[in-house]
Enzyme design. Structure first.
Site, PDB file in Angstrom:
ATOM      1  N   ALA A  90       0.599 -46.252 -21.514  1.00 48.38           N
ATOM      2  CA  ALA A  90       0.307 -46.610 -20.120  1.00 48.38           C
ATOM      3  C   ALA A  90      -0.700 -47.753 -20.024  1.00 48.38           C
ATOM      4  O   ALA A  90      -0.620 -48.587 -19.128  1.00 48.38           O
ATOM      5  CB  ALA A  90      -0.230 -45.388 -19.380  1.00 48.38           C
TER       6      ALA A  90
ATOM      7  N   PHE B 110      -1.692 -36.552 -23.279  1.00 52.65           N
ATOM      8  CA  PHE B 110      -1.834 -36.648 -21.829  1.00 52.65           C
ATOM      9  C   PHE B 110      -1.295 -35.370 -21.178  1.00 52.65           C
ATOM     10  O   PHE B 110      -0.392 -34.732 -21.700  1.00 52.65           O
ATOM     11  CB  PHE B 110      -1.050 -37.868 -21.323  1.00 52.65           C
ATOM     12  CG  PHE B 110      -1.400 -38.216 -19.911  1.00 52.65           C
ATOM     13  CD1 PHE B 110      -2.586 -38.873 -19.627  1.00 52.65           C
ATOM     14  CD2 PHE B 110      -0.572 -37.863 -18.861  1.00 52.65           C
ATOM     15  CE1 PHE B 110      -2.921 -39.171 -18.314  1.00 52.65           C
ATOM     16  CE2 PHE B 110      -0.901 -38.161 -17.553  1.00 52.65           C
ATOM     17  CZ  PHE B 110      -2.086 -38.815 -17.277  1.00 52.65           C
ATOM     18  N   ASP B 111      -1.859 -35.006 -20.017  1.00 52.97           N
ATOM     19  CA  ASP B 111      -1.538 -33.677 -19.468  1.00 52.97           C
ATOM     20  C   ASP B 111      -0.064 -33.498 -19.092  1.00 52.97           C
ATOM     21  O   ASP B 111       0.476 -32.410 -19.243  1.00 52.97           O
ATOM     22  CB  ASP B 111      -2.478 -33.280 -18.314  1.00 52.97           C
ATOM     23  CG  ASP B 111      -2.566 -34.314 -17.215  1.00 52.97           C
ATOM     24  OD1 ASP B 111      -1.786 -35.285 -17.251  1.00 52.97           O
ATOM     25  OD2 ASP B 111      -3.401 -34.146 -16.311  1.00 52.97           O
TER      26      ASP B 111
ATOM     27  N   HIS C 137      -5.263 -28.009 -12.609  1.00 54.28           N
ATOM     28  CA  HIS C 137      -6.239 -28.783 -11.833  1.00 54.28           C
ATOM     29  C   HIS C 137      -5.639 -29.439 -10.600  1.00 54.28           C
ATOM     30  O   HIS C 137      -6.356 -29.734  -9.656  1.00 54.28           O
ATOM     31  CB  HIS C 137      -6.930 -29.828 -12.716  1.00 54.28           C
ATOM     32  CG  HIS C 137      -5.997 -30.689 -13.521  1.00 54.28           C
ATOM     33  ND1 HIS C 137      -5.163 -30.177 -14.476  1.00 54.28           N
ATOM     34  CD2 HIS C 137      -5.763 -32.028 -13.493  1.00 54.28           C
ATOM     35  CE1 HIS C 137      -4.468 -31.169 -15.022  1.00 54.28           C
ATOM     36  NE2 HIS C 137      -4.799 -32.289 -14.433  1.00 54.28           N
TER      37      HIS C 137
ATOM     38  N   ASP D  61       2.333 -43.512 -26.490  1.00 53.15           N
ATOM     39  CA  ASP D  61       2.237 -43.296 -25.041  1.00 53.15           C
ATOM     40  C   ASP D  61       1.344 -44.432 -24.533  1.00 53.15           C
ATOM     41  O   ASP D  61       0.138 -44.443 -24.752  1.00 53.15           O
ATOM     42  CB  ASP D  61       1.623 -41.915 -24.771  1.00 53.15           C
ATOM     43  CG  ASP D  61       1.629 -41.554 -23.290  1.00 53.15           C
ATOM     44  OD1 ASP D  61       1.981 -42.419 -22.466  1.00 53.15           O
ATOM     45  OD2 ASP D  61       1.270 -40.412 -22.958  1.00 53.15           O
TER      46      ASP D  61
ATOM     47  N   TYR E 252      23.982 -50.930  -7.979  1.00 50.46           N
ATOM     48  CA  TYR E 252      23.862 -49.667  -8.713  1.00 50.46           C
ATOM     49  C   TYR E 252      23.863 -49.903 -10.217  1.00 50.46           C
ATOM     50  O   TYR E 252      23.038 -49.364 -10.941  1.00 50.46           O
ATOM     51  CB  TYR E 252      25.013 -48.736  -8.318  1.00 50.46           C
ATOM     52  CG  TYR E 252      24.870 -47.348  -8.907  1.00 50.46           C
ATOM     53  CD1 TYR E 252      24.213 -46.346  -8.198  1.00 50.46           C
ATOM     54  CD2 TYR E 252      25.376 -47.048 -10.166  1.00 50.46           C
ATOM     55  CE1 TYR E 252      24.064 -45.079  -8.733  1.00 50.46           C
ATOM     56  CE2 TYR E 252      25.227 -45.776 -10.707  1.00 50.46           C
ATOM     57  CZ  TYR E 252      24.580 -44.795  -9.991  1.00 50.46           C
ATOM     58  OH  TYR E 252      24.426 -43.545 -10.521  1.00 50.46           O
TER      59      TYR E 252
ATOM     60  N   LYS F 194      -0.040 -47.874 -14.431  1.00 51.83           N
ATOM     61  CA  LYS F 194      -1.334 -48.350 -14.919  1.00 51.83           C
ATOM     62  C   LYS F 194      -1.208 -49.838 -15.257  1.00 51.83           C
ATOM     63  O   LYS F 194      -1.236 -50.655 -14.343  1.00 51.83           O
ATOM     64  CB  LYS F 194      -1.796 -47.527 -16.123  1.00 51.83           C
ATOM     65  CG  LYS F 194      -2.314 -46.147 -15.748  1.00 51.83           C
ATOM     66  CD  LYS F 194      -1.221 -45.141 -15.545  1.00 51.83           C
ATOM     67  CE  LYS F 194      -1.735 -43.730 -15.449  1.00 51.83           C
ATOM     68  NZ  LYS F 194      -0.730 -42.751 -15.829  1.00 51.83           N
TER      69      LYS F 194
HETATM   70  C1  LIG Z   1      -0.223 -41.617 -16.157  1.00 49.66           C
HETATM   71  C2  LIG Z   1       0.154 -41.265 -17.518  1.00 49.66           C
HETATM   72  C3  LIG Z   1       1.312 -40.525 -17.787  1.00 49.66           C
HETATM   73  C4  LIG Z   1       2.196 -39.988 -16.681  1.00 49.66           C
HETATM   74  O1  LIG Z   1       2.684 -41.024 -15.925  1.00 49.66           O
HETATM   75  P1  LIG Z   1       3.060 -40.910 -14.369  1.00 49.66           P
HETATM   76  O2  LIG Z   1       3.526 -42.289 -14.057  1.00 49.66           O
HETATM   77  O3  LIG Z   1       1.836 -40.513 -13.643  1.00 49.66           O
HETATM   78  O4  LIG Z   1       4.129 -39.905 -14.252  1.00 49.66           O
HETATM   79  C5  LIG Z   1       1.615 -40.254 -19.108  1.00 49.66           C
HETATM   80  N1  LIG Z   1       0.817 -40.674 -20.118  1.00 49.66           N
HETATM   81  C6  LIG Z   1      -0.307 -41.391 -19.893  1.00 49.66           C
HETATM   82  C7  LIG Z   1      -1.148 -41.836 -21.033  1.00 49.66           C
HETATM   83  C8  LIG Z   1      -0.683 -41.701 -18.595  1.00 49.66           C
HETATM   84  O5  LIG Z   1      -1.803 -42.378 -18.378  1.00 49.66           O
END
Ligand SMILES: *Cc1c(COP(=O)(O)O)cnc(C)c1O
Length: 461
Positions: free
Chosen positions: A218, A124-125, A452, A216, A72, A259
């Site tokens: 990813a 990002f959404d 969406h 951000d 843990y 990603k």
């Molecule tokens: C995929 C993504 C997110 C959200 O991540 P999840 O792992 O799907 O929750 C946030 N910002 C960017 C740029 C992303 O590509």
């Protein structure tokens, strides 16, 4: 390595995929109310709805999973992950989360303020959703070239427009901007990269006005590869030297490890600010899990520690970016209008240029998603009127500038033969493009930024 142009891996385990008939797919589309998110994955032949969490793991990752420490608190797997993250980000403090949006949530809780503005190239959404919940206004200030799907000239269409940022600061006052977020690569306009020079300039701007800068990240490795291959002065730098420089300009980074982490689940919140880290730890404990696992299992952290390193391998990145370009080049050769240059994780087809007879309020890109699945069992996703449509204060619809169908390419999963399926199907649809009509929405959820995912449609006759 002149002749070694094939994939830098061979296949050890295969996953069968199902072929289906057009009549079956028409039935499944109807049941899903023509929303690709609501199809069963088993009914999809080649799945390009996202590159998120769909990567194939390597033998090294699978074997690392066996070493997972599921304690843990203070598990060894966390320290493995922390070491790998520090190596690539060059930042000291690491809070794992269960996926990227959880890191978004923590970041929004810390940096977003009600009725203030969050500047981004293109948010990002899931961050938009978080901002909407916080009452923060997300604004997209990407350069104009980034919104012009037909302009092929710009190598870094993900760049923020410093003049637009200056205008917003002049108009609203710097104290009304709560955060600047650079998304690398910029998903919403085609997986387009951000240049190091732009990151540097945005960081100088942020410092000048005392606004925190967040990345951000990813797709940090893909962005670094584009910097290496497209930006002057970086050709001889290693990918990790480039990622570390990218992050040296920001205070905090979030990452969806689904990603460029080359794993199926997980996220990261990374910072160099001690106070921010303490807050992030508290939020993680409430929402994610204890600070040394944050919603991830020990074995998942092990796989991520390895996956991050593999994603920064240049031979892997060269294969990756070239495979996506292969799809883009073939679609272009067939006359299909795509965003150029081809980005890092997929090819984006311009729905308006593909179906000029379908007005944007009748969802041309969504119609294309439906047509592609109907004809070939390939699942793509709409990034256009449905995903990015918004409303003004009186509730009138605002239609986005970019209207696309995104065809994501999962990492290390499909061969170029699979990509040829897409090229052949889209070419035939393109030849018949005059016969298609639009769609209308018959159902949508309460958070507009996320509609969406669950919306229902009907085909117009
Ligand atoms: C995929 C993504 C997110 C959200 O991540 P999840 O792992 O799907 O929750 C946030 N910002 C960017 C740029 C992303 O590509």
């Amino acid at each position: 390595m002149k002749y070694m142009t094939a994939e830098p891996f061979r296949i050890k385990m295969v996953e069968p995929i199902k072929k289906s008939t057009k009549a079956e797919r028409q039935q499944w589309l109807k049941e899903a109310q023509y929303n690709a998110f609501r199809l069963k994955a088993d009914d999809v032949y080649v799945d390009c709805i996202t590159d998120s969490g769909t990567s194939a793991m390597s033998t090294h990752q699978w074997s690392a999973m066996m070493l997972g420490d599921e304690s843990y608190a203070g598990c060894r797997s966390f320290y493995e992950l922390e070491k790998s993250v520090r190596d690539i980000f060059g930042m000291p403090m690491v809070q794992p989360t269960h996926q990227g949006r959880a890191a978004d949530y923590i970041m929004a809780q810390i940096y977003c303020k009600p009725k203030k503005y969050a500047i981004g190239n293109m948010h990002f959404d899931t961050f938009r959703g978080n901002a909407e919940v916080m009452g923060t206004y997300p604004v997209d200030l990407v350069i104009d070239e980034g919104l012009d799907s037909a302009s092929p000239s710009h190598p870094f269409k993900g760049n923020l427009d410093i003049n637009k940022m200056q205008s917003l600061v002049d108009e609203k006052g710097a104290d009304q901007i709560c955060v600047i977020i650079i998304t690398v690569t910029c998903n919403n306009n085609g997986g387009q990269p951000v240049s190091m020079q732009n990151i540097r300039e945005v960081s100088e701007f942020a410092k000048k006005y005392n606004i925190p800068l967040v990345m951000d990240s990813a797709r940090l490795a893909e962005n670094a590869y584009f910097i290496k291959t497209r930006e002057e002065g970086y050709a001889d730098k290693s990918i990790k030297e480039i990622t570390r420089e990218m992050f040296s300009y920001c205070e905090t980074a979030t990452m969806s490890s689904k990603k460029d982490g080359l794993v199926n689940i997980g996220g990261l919140f990374v910072t160099r600010n001690k106070d921010v880290f303490v807050q992030a730890n508290q939020l993680a404990i409430v929402h994610e899990g204890f600070i040394t696992y944050g919603g991830m299992s020990g074995r998942d952290m092990e796989a991520l520690a390895v996956g991050l390193q593999e994603a920064c391998d240049e031979q892997y990145l060269e294969y990756r970016i070239k495979q996506v370009k292969y799809l883009g080049d073939k679609l272009k050769a067939a006359g299909i209008p795509i965003i150029e240059p081809t980005g890092g994780h997929g090819v984006y087809v311009d729905g308006r240029r593909f179906f000029p007879q379908i007005p944007q309020h009748e969802f041309p890109s969504q119609r294309l998603v439906v047509a592609l699945y109907e004809e070939s069992g390939v699942r793509a996703v709409e990034l256009g009127a449905c995903a990015f449509g918004s409303k003004d204060e009186e509730g009138n619809p605002i239609w986005p500038e970019l209207e696309t169908m995104r065809i994501c390419v999962s990492r290390r999963v499909y061969t170029n033969n699979h990509l040829d399926v897409i090229v052949n199907a889209l070419s035939d649809i393109y030849k018949n493009r005059d016969s298609y009509k639009g769609m209308k929405i018959v159902h949508e959820g309460p958070i507009l930024a996320l509609r969406h995912f669950t919306a229902g449609f009907e085909l117009l006759k």
